[in-house]
Design a protein around this motif. Structure first.
Motif, short mmCIF file in Angstrom:
data_model
loop_
_atom_site.label_atom_id
_atom_site.label_comp_id
_atom_site.label_asym_id
_atom_site.label_seq_id
_atom_site.Cartn_x
_atom_site.Cartn_y
_atom_site.Cartn_z
N UNK A 217 0.77 -1.27 0.02
CA UNK A 217 -0.12 -0.04 -0.02
C UNK A 217 0.88 1.25 0.03
N UNK A 218 2.16 1.24 0.70
CA UNK A 218 2.87 2.32 0.93
C UNK A 218 3.45 2.48 -0.47
N UNK A 222 3.20 5.75 -3.38
CA UNK A 222 4.47 6.27 -3.83
C UNK A 222 4.61 6.37 -5.42
N UNK A 223 4.09 5.48 -5.85
CA UNK A 223 4.01 5.31 -7.61
C UNK A 223 2.97 6.20 -7.87
N UNK A 229 2.01 13.26 -10.48
CA UNK A 229 2.81 14.49 -10.63
C UNK A 229 3.28 14.77 -12.00
N UNK A 230 4.03 13.61 -12.86
CA UNK A 230 4.55 13.37 -13.89
C UNK A 230 3.82 13.61 -15.07
N UNK A 231 2.80 12.78 -14.86
CA UNK A 231 1.97 12.42 -16.16
C UNK A 231 0.73 13.56 -16.51
N UNK A 347 -0.79 -1.13 -9.39
CA UNK A 347 -2.18 -0.42 -8.74
C UNK A 347 -1.69 1.11 -8.86
N UNK A 348 -0.67 1.39 -8.48
CA UNK A 348 -0.46 2.95 -8.31
C UNK A 348 -0.60 3.58 -9.75
N UNK A 349 -0.44 2.74 -10.69
CA UNK A 349 -0.41 3.48 -12.05
C UNK A 349 -1.67 4.01 -12.53
#
Length: 408
Positions: A217-218, A222-223, A229-231, A347-349
């Protein structure tokens, strides 16, 4: 550092840089690929999804292989795989071949991380581990910058296919890796253990299950913050502040530099204060720093905000490898690193989809509130992980013996 340790750090940082360079090629070549094959938005988006799926599968498979047969061997094999898969993109004549080749590249890229972090953790003492893993993590940002520079030079002149031909260059690094690196002594001493590496070992018992789930989860947070931020934010700021593409590129470079500086200092902070305290500090400031983006009124204030935000939200990246490597035994260390990082990445993606939804229905304030909230959620998870709390700043005799045995 001993000469061997310097070589480990150079090799792993270079490998992570080249892996991320290959993955980031898609971001810069996607519009050209869409034009070549006449893709819909769904078909184009599926390329990244297939790549992330390959990374998850490759992470699990190569993690188990690295724990059984060796870190250096798997490191070499994964570099070869994603490099050759990149070269095959030159021959992709339809979108289905693109899916297959990016899936293969994802398998290789996903398998590399665990081998790298395990190799570092078994080559450095615990009092050096935070800095060593953070320096290796900076390689990912170097790779992103390399991808941006190469894309700007190659695509316009030679086309997007030649960009992926450059991705085969990491094969040359494999020769360097195989000549100079041996398996860590800590791994070699336990290689003959009868215990088999299984993915289920990461969920053996309630405490281990929550530790693995909590760390995943952490990493997901992070991802999610990184991709958000970047996309998305460059295009958001172009519209909000009337910036040009060149201006937003300057913003991205400033953000990446902030990230690199954050990773360098976070490693030192973690080596001094321990992972629980250092992660808590950075997660709290990450949840606050994102609000600076709302306060930006021109290019100068945006660049300053970008440096600060990048410093905190991605400074923690290298620390995850150090924490995971410290919490899991040698027999499942690479498997744990690969599974947790790649599951979190997969998941973060999806944060890009969430942020797109928030922008369609709300505004930038909603995006900032979302990003701020997930860092606080990550902090809450961190505070429930007894394994992280128990980690002390100490030097492992095994690591120390190993470091001395490889002195130049």
């Amino acid at each position: 550092m001993s000469r061997y340790q310097r070589k480990v750090l150079l090799s792993t940082a270079s490998g992570i840089a080249l892996e991320n360079m290959d993955i980031m090629f898609l971001s810069f070549s996607l519009s050209s690929i869409i034009a070549t094959f006449g893709l819909s938005g769904t078909q184009a988006g599926l390329i990244a999804t297939v790549t992330n799926l390959g990374m998850l599968i490759g992470g699990i498979f190569f993690g188990i292989i690295a724990d059984k047969y060796g870190r250096v061997k798997v490191f070499s094999q994964t570099v070869l795989l994603f490099s050759l898969a990149s070269l095959l993109m030159f021959f992709a004549s339809n979108i289905y071949l693109v899916y297959i080749f990016r899936f293969l590249a994802g398998i290789g890229a996903g398998g590399e991380y665990g081998a790298c972090m395990s190799l570092i953790s078994e080559s450095f003492s615990k009092k050096q581990l935070g800095r060593a893993s953070s320096i290796a993590g900076i390689g990912a940002q170097v790779g992103a910058m390399l991808a941006a520079v190469l894309a700007s030079l190659v695509i316009a002149v030679l086309g997007w296919r030649m960009l992926y031909v450059i991705g085969v260059l990491p094969v040359l690094m494999v020769l360097f890796i195989r000549r100079g690196l041996k398996e860590p002594e800590a791994f070699a001493k336990r290689q003959d253990t009868e215990k088999k590496t299984r993915l289920t070992d990461l969920f053996a018992g309630s405490k281990m299950s929550w530790q693995t789930t909590g760390l995943t989860l952490m990493v997901t947070v992070q991802i999610a913050g990184y991709f958000g931020l970047m996309n998305w934010l460059p295009s958001i700021m172009q519209e909000r502040l009337g910036l040009s593409v060149a201006d937003s590129s300057l913003w991205m470079v400033s953000t990446i530099l902030g990230m690199c500086f954050g990773m360098l200092t976070f490693g030192s902070i973690m080596d001094k204060l321990g992972p629980r305290t250092s992660f808590s500090i950075f997660l709290i400031f990450s949840s606050l720093a994102v609000y600076l983006l709302v306060l930006a009124v021109d290019q100068v204030t945006l660049i300053l905000a970008a440096v600060v935000v990048g410093y905190f939200i991605n400074g923690m990246y290298g620390g995850y490898g150090a924490v995971i490597s410290s919490l899991y035994p040698i027999q499942i260390r690479a498997t744990a690193n690969n599974f947790i990082m790649n599951a979190g990445r997969a998941i973060g993606g999806f944060s890009s989809i969430v942020i797109g939804f928030l922008m369609d229905h709300y505004n930038l304030n909603a995006v900032i509130l979302f990003l701020s909230s997930i860092y606080l959620i990550s902090l809450a998870v961190l505070l429930t992980l007894p394994g992280v709390k128990a980690l002390k700043i100490s030097t492992s005799p095994l690591h120390e013996t190993y470091g001395k045995s490889h002195k130049a």
